[in-house]
Design a protein around this motif. Structure first.
Motif, PDB file in Angstrom:
ATOM      1  N   ASP A 142       0.824  -1.221   0.000  1.00  0.00           N
ATOM      2  CA  ASP A 142       0.000   0.000   0.000  1.00  0.00           C
ATOM      3  C   ASP A 142       0.850   1.258   0.000  1.00  0.00           C
ATOM      4  O   ASP A 142       0.407   2.306  -0.499  1.00  0.00           O
ATOM      5  CB  ASP A 142      -0.931   0.007   1.218  1.00  0.00           C
ATOM      6  CG  ASP A 142      -2.011  -1.062   1.141  1.00  0.00           C
ATOM      7  OD1 ASP A 142      -2.181  -1.653   0.051  1.00  0.00           O
ATOM      8  OD2 ASP A 142      -2.670  -1.312   2.168  1.00  0.00           O
ATOM      9  N   HIS A 143       2.037   1.173   0.568  1.00  0.00           N
ATOM     10  CA  HIS A 143       2.859   2.384   0.725  1.00  0.00           C
ATOM     11  C   HIS A 143       4.199   2.254  -0.018  1.00  0.00           C
ATOM     12  O   HIS A 143       5.186   2.878   0.363  1.00  0.00           O
ATOM     13  CB  HIS A 143       3.080   2.670   2.211  1.00  0.00           C
ATOM     14  CG  HIS A 143       1.819   2.997   2.934  1.00  0.00           C
ATOM     15  ND1 HIS A 143       1.240   4.243   2.883  1.00  0.00           N
ATOM     16  CD2 HIS A 143       0.994   2.208   3.683  1.00  0.00           C
ATOM     17  CE1 HIS A 143       0.118   4.229   3.601  1.00  0.00           C
ATOM     18  NE2 HIS A 143      -0.051   3.017   4.086  1.00  0.00           N
ATOM     19  N   ARG A 144       4.168   1.473  -1.090  1.00  0.00           N
ATOM     20  CA  ARG A 144       5.365   1.303  -1.912  1.00  0.00           C
ATOM     21  C   ARG A 144       5.935   2.637  -2.353  1.00  0.00           C
ATOM     22  O   ARG A 144       7.160   2.834  -2.381  1.00  0.00           O
ATOM     23  CB  ARG A 144       5.010   0.460  -3.138  1.00  0.00           C
ATOM     24  CG  ARG A 144       6.137   0.272  -4.148  1.00  0.00           C
ATOM     25  CD  ARG A 144       5.638  -0.514  -5.351  1.00  0.00           C
ATOM     26  NE  ARG A 144       6.698  -0.726  -6.343  1.00  0.00           N
ATOM     27  CZ  ARG A 144       7.020   0.158  -7.289  1.00  0.00           C
ATOM     28  NH1 ARG A 144       6.377   1.332  -7.359  1.00  0.00           N
ATOM     29  NH2 ARG A 144       7.993  -0.113  -8.150  1.00  0.00           N
ATOM     30  N   ASP A 145       5.058   3.585  -2.671  1.00  0.00           N
ATOM     31  CA  ASP A 145       5.493   4.875  -3.215  1.00  0.00           C
ATOM     32  C   ASP A 145       5.242   6.035  -2.244  1.00  0.00           C
ATOM     33  O   ASP A 145       5.330   7.197  -2.653  1.00  0.00           O
ATOM     34  CB  ASP A 145       4.755   5.142  -4.527  1.00  0.00           C
ATOM     35  CG  ASP A 145       5.039   4.076  -5.572  1.00  0.00           C
ATOM     36  OD1 ASP A 145       6.214   3.924  -5.961  1.00  0.00           O
ATOM     37  OD2 ASP A 145       4.089   3.376  -5.982  1.00  0.00           O
ATOM     38  N   GLY A 158       4.876  12.700  19.148  1.00  0.00           N
ATOM     39  CA  GLY A 158       3.952  13.774  18.781  1.00  0.00           C
ATOM     40  C   GLY A 158       4.521  14.748  17.779  1.00  0.00           C
ATOM     41  O   GLY A 158       3.824  15.197  16.859  1.00  0.00           O
ATOM     42  N   GLU A 159       5.799  15.068  17.912  1.00  0.00           N
ATOM     43  CA  GLU A 159       6.409  16.049  17.014  1.00  0.00           C
ATOM     44  C   GLU A 159       6.709  15.467  15.637  1.00  0.00           C
ATOM     45  O   GLU A 159       7.009  16.212  14.701  1.00  0.00           O
ATOM     46  CB  GLU A 159       7.691  16.621  17.627  1.00  0.00           C
ATOM     47  CG  GLU A 159       8.772  15.611  17.919  1.00  0.00           C
ATOM     48  CD  GLU A 159       8.664  14.992  19.311  1.00  0.00           C
ATOM     49  OE1 GLU A 159       9.719  14.564  19.824  1.00  0.00           O
ATOM     50  OE2 GLU A 159       7.544  14.939  19.864  1.00  0.00           O
ATOM     51  N   ILE A 160       6.640  14.137  15.496  1.00  0.00           N
ATOM     52  CA  ILE A 160       6.831  13.492  14.189  1.00  0.00           C
ATOM     53  C   ILE A 160       5.483  13.055  13.623  1.00  0.00           C
ATOM     54  O   ILE A 160       5.119  13.414  12.506  1.00  0.00           O
ATOM     55  CB  ILE A 160       7.797  12.298  14.302  1.00  0.00           C
ATOM     56  CG1 ILE A 160       9.185  12.794  14.740  1.00  0.00           C
ATOM     57  CG2 ILE A 160       7.892  11.544  12.974  1.00  0.00           C
ATOM     58  CD1 ILE A 160      10.206  11.693  14.969  1.00  0.00           C
ATOM     59  N   GLY A 161       4.752  12.251  14.352  1.00  0.00           N
ATOM     60  CA  GLY A 161       3.363  11.926  14.018  1.00  0.00           C
ATOM     61  C   GLY A 161       3.145  11.186  12.716  1.00  0.00           C
ATOM     62  O   GLY A 161       2.084  11.310  12.105  1.00  0.00           O
ATOM     63  N   GLU A 162       4.118  10.394  12.278  1.00  0.00           N
ATOM     64  CA  GLU A 162       3.971   9.693  11.000  1.00  0.00           C
ATOM     65  C   GLU A 162       3.259   8.353  11.136  1.00  0.00           C
ATOM     66  O   GLU A 162       2.717   7.826  10.161  1.00  0.00           O
ATOM     67  CB  GLU A 162       5.350   9.516  10.364  1.00  0.00           C
ATOM     68  CG  GLU A 162       5.994  10.853  10.011  1.00  0.00           C
ATOM     69  CD  GLU A 162       7.404  10.736   9.453  1.00  0.00           C
ATOM     70  OE1 GLU A 162       8.009  11.784   9.171  1.00  0.00           O
ATOM     71  OE2 GLU A 162       7.900   9.607   9.300  1.00  0.00           O
ATOM     72  N   VAL A 188      -1.049   4.717   9.442  1.00  0.00           N
ATOM     73  CA  VAL A 188      -0.003   5.418   8.701  1.00  0.00           C
ATOM     74  C   VAL A 188      -0.534   6.789   8.302  1.00  0.00           C
ATOM     75  O   VAL A 188      -1.674   6.911   7.851  1.00  0.00           O
ATOM     76  CB  VAL A 188       0.408   4.618   7.443  1.00  0.00           C
ATOM     77  CG1 VAL A 188       1.542   5.314   6.710  1.00  0.00           C
ATOM     78  CG2 VAL A 188       0.801   3.193   7.833  1.00  0.00           C
ATOM     79  N   HIS A 189       0.284   7.828   8.462  1.00  0.00           N
ATOM     80  CA  HIS A 189      -0.128   9.198   8.173  1.00  0.00           C
ATOM     81  C   HIS A 189       0.762   9.775   7.064  1.00  0.00           C
ATOM     82  O   HIS A 189       1.743  10.492   7.340  1.00  0.00           O
ATOM     83  CB  HIS A 189      -0.050  10.044   9.441  1.00  0.00           C
ATOM     84  CG  HIS A 189      -0.828   9.455  10.596  1.00  0.00           C
ATOM     85  ND1 HIS A 189      -2.199   9.330  10.574  1.00  0.00           N
ATOM     86  CD2 HIS A 189      -0.409   8.943  11.781  1.00  0.00           C
ATOM     87  CE1 HIS A 189      -2.607   8.777  11.708  1.00  0.00           C
ATOM     88  NE2 HIS A 189      -1.538   8.530  12.461  1.00  0.00           N
ATOM     89  N   PRO A 190       0.427   9.481   5.795  1.00  0.00           N
ATOM     90  CA  PRO A 190       1.262   9.935   4.666  1.00  0.00           C
ATOM     91  C   PRO A 190       1.421  11.443   4.601  1.00  0.00           C
ATOM     92  O   PRO A 190       2.486  11.928   4.182  1.00  0.00           O
ATOM     93  CB  PRO A 190       0.515   9.403   3.440  1.00  0.00           C
ATOM     94  CG  PRO A 190      -0.282   8.242   3.947  1.00  0.00           C
ATOM     95  CD  PRO A 190      -0.699   8.642   5.323  1.00  0.00           C
ATOM     96  N   ASP A 191       0.385  12.189   4.980  1.00  0.00           N
ATOM     97  CA  ASP A 191       0.490  13.652   4.925  1.00  0.00           C
ATOM     98  C   ASP A 191       1.596  14.158   5.843  1.00  0.00           C
ATOM     99  O   ASP A 191       2.344  15.081   5.471  1.00  0.00           O
ATOM    100  CB  ASP A 191      -0.847  14.291   5.300  1.00  0.00           C
ATOM    101  CG  ASP A 191      -1.910  14.060   4.232  1.00  0.00           C
ATOM    102  OD1 ASP A 191      -1.540  13.653   3.113  1.00  0.00           O
ATOM    103  OD2 ASP A 191      -3.106  14.268   4.524  1.00  0.00           O
ATOM    104  N   ASN A 221       6.975  16.321   6.716  1.00  0.00           N
ATOM    105  CA  ASN A 221       8.236  16.279   7.460  1.00  0.00           C
ATOM    106  C   ASN A 221       9.466  16.200   6.563  1.00  0.00           C
ATOM    107  O   ASN A 221      10.590  16.363   7.045  1.00  0.00           O
ATOM    108  CB  ASN A 221       8.245  15.082   8.416  1.00  0.00           C
ATOM    109  CG  ASN A 221       7.309  15.276   9.591  1.00  0.00           C
ATOM    110  OD1 ASN A 221       6.933  16.391   9.926  1.00  0.00           O
ATOM    111  ND2 ASN A 221       6.922  14.176  10.230  1.00  0.00           N
ATOM    112  N   LEU A 222       9.274  15.934   5.269  1.00  0.00           N
ATOM    113  CA  LEU A 222      10.416  15.811   4.359  1.00  0.00           C
ATOM    114  C   LEU A 222      11.123  17.151   4.211  1.00  0.00           C
ATOM    115  O   LEU A 222      10.552  18.119   3.729  1.00  0.00           O
ATOM    116  CB  LEU A 222       9.945  15.329   2.986  1.00  0.00           C
ATOM    117  CG  LEU A 222       9.950  13.827   2.726  1.00  0.00           C
ATOM    118  CD1 LEU A 222       9.302  13.528   1.383  1.00  0.00           C
ATOM    119  CD2 LEU A 222      11.372  13.282   2.749  1.00  0.00           C
ATOM    120  N   ALA A 223      12.372  17.200   4.635  1.00  0.00           N
ATOM    121  CA  ALA A 223      13.136  18.451   4.525  1.00  0.00           C
ATOM    122  C   ALA A 223      14.004  18.482   3.281  1.00  0.00           C
ATOM    123  O   ALA A 223      14.425  19.546   2.847  1.00  0.00           O
ATOM    124  CB  ALA A 223      14.003  18.631   5.770  1.00  0.00           C
TER     125      ALA A 223
END
Length: 361
Positions: free
Chosen positions: A135-138, A244-248, A331-334, A339-341
């Motif tokens: 489901d999360h391959r990409d 909490g500060e990551i939340g992924e 899973v929280h894709p948003d 979070n991607l820097a």
């Protein structure tokens, strides 16, 4: 388990009924009955079977525990009670065996009964991780090295890595040889009798008596430690990514706090992490017992009993908790994208997921 230790301080344990004192008692009686069946006449077997059935429901385990102190193991008072119960057939109780034969065999029976549900839970874990990886391959997320963001990866690749470890753990457990033990007082009993005994109890036939050749226990210890470590990696990542500060990520059914009602604690991951920290220490005791002197050792064999049982319980609990964790993991894709820097391609990571899923347990 006995009323003295119901596991109040060990919520990460599993396999309680399969590994409790009553279960060990029944496994010892099963070994004694199997020994009679391959040697004794029919009337003696019937008497021993009746006595074993009555003793299997023994309510006063505390008395047996106290009597075990005199000879240093629980088989001696058990045999005394069995012989008293069967009267004229007493000579067929424990015929040719030594205490270690019965207790080693009983612990292998306990292990076999614990590994069945444990492997079933690992299958649930593996199946759940297959779904997450597909489901999360990409699904892009930040890879983190030395605690810092590195380059982009995908959550599917992380799930595929967890699955690889779970498969490796399952393979190690599935190939374990769990042999019966029947060597007599000094390991010189007729091998044909040992083979018949092993078949009667449904365990592997050993090449030699393993009173001081403790490979079966050491191999089991290694597989249990690997299993807890493999599931511990899953738990460690969930614990970090559910901050909490990551939340992924978040657990589907989290735990509450006694003082902070806003918290949604990742309790399943916490329990797995606790088990993963305990089992290596237990394993060191079991490996240490490989250095056993003479034909039957003073202390090395005795040191194994409780660590082996505790390692089984913790591995079973870790697998149970991992099955629950993976089945309900959110899973929280948003949040992963937010979070991607560091931008970059995740194509290679996605291709690795496809490759990883080609491996079947």
């Amino acid at each position: 388990m006995s009323s003295a230790d119901l596991g109040l301080l060990s919520p990460m344990r599993g396999a309680g009924e399969a590994t409790g004192d009553q279960a060990v008692l029944r496994a010892m009686l099963e070994a004694e009955l199997a020994l009679a069946r391959i040697q004794a006449p029919a009337e003696a077997v019937a008497a021993i079977e009746r006595a074993c059935a009555a003793m299997a429901e023994l309510s006063d385990l505390a008395a047996l525990v106290e009597l075990a102190r005199a000879g240093g193991n629980p088989v001696i008072p058990l045999v005394e009670r069995l012989r008293a119960a069967v009267g004229e057939h007493a000579r067929w109780v424990h015929a040719g065996a030594t205490s270690q034969d019965i207790l080693d065999t009983a612990l292998m029976l306990i292990t076999r009964r614990t590994l069945g549900p444990l492997l079933a839970d690992l299958d649930i874990v593996i199946g759940g991780l297959i779904r997450l990886a597909r489901d999360h391959r990409d699904t892009p997320m930040a890879a983190r090295t030395l605690t810092q963001q590195a380059v982009p990866t995908t959550f599917g690749l992380k799930a595929a890595g967890w699955r690889k470890l779970a498969i490796d753990a399952r393979r190690r457990l599935a190939v374990l040889e769990l042999p019966a033990q029947l060597g007599g007082p000094a390991g010189t009993l007729d091998p044909a009798l040992t083979a018949a005994f092993a078949r009667e109890v449904g365990l592997a036939v050993p090449l030699l008596p393993w009173h001081v050749l403790r490979a079966p226990v050491a191999d089991l210890a290694g597989a249990l430690a690997f299993t807890c470590g493999a599931l511990g990696k899953l738990a460690a990542d969930v614990l970090v990514l559910s901050r909490g500060e990551i939340g992924e990520l978040s657990e589907g059914v989290g735990g509450s706090s006694s003082s902070m009602p806003h918290k949604h604690n990742p309790v399943r991951a916490v329990m797995i992490a606790a088990a993963a920290r305990q089992v290596p220490a237990l394993t060191s005791i079991l490996y240490g017992s490989l250095a056993a002197e003479d034909e039957r050792p003073p202390g090395a064999w005795h040191a194994e009993w409780q660590p082996l049982r505790e390692a089984l319980r913790l591995a079973a609990g870790a697998a149970r908790d991992a099955a629950e964790l993976v089945s309900g993991l959110r899973v929280h894709p948003d949040r992963m994208r937010a979070n991607l820097a560091v931008p970059g391609s995740t194509g290679a990571a996605a291709d690795l997921v496809t490759r990883a899923l080609e491996d079947t347990p």
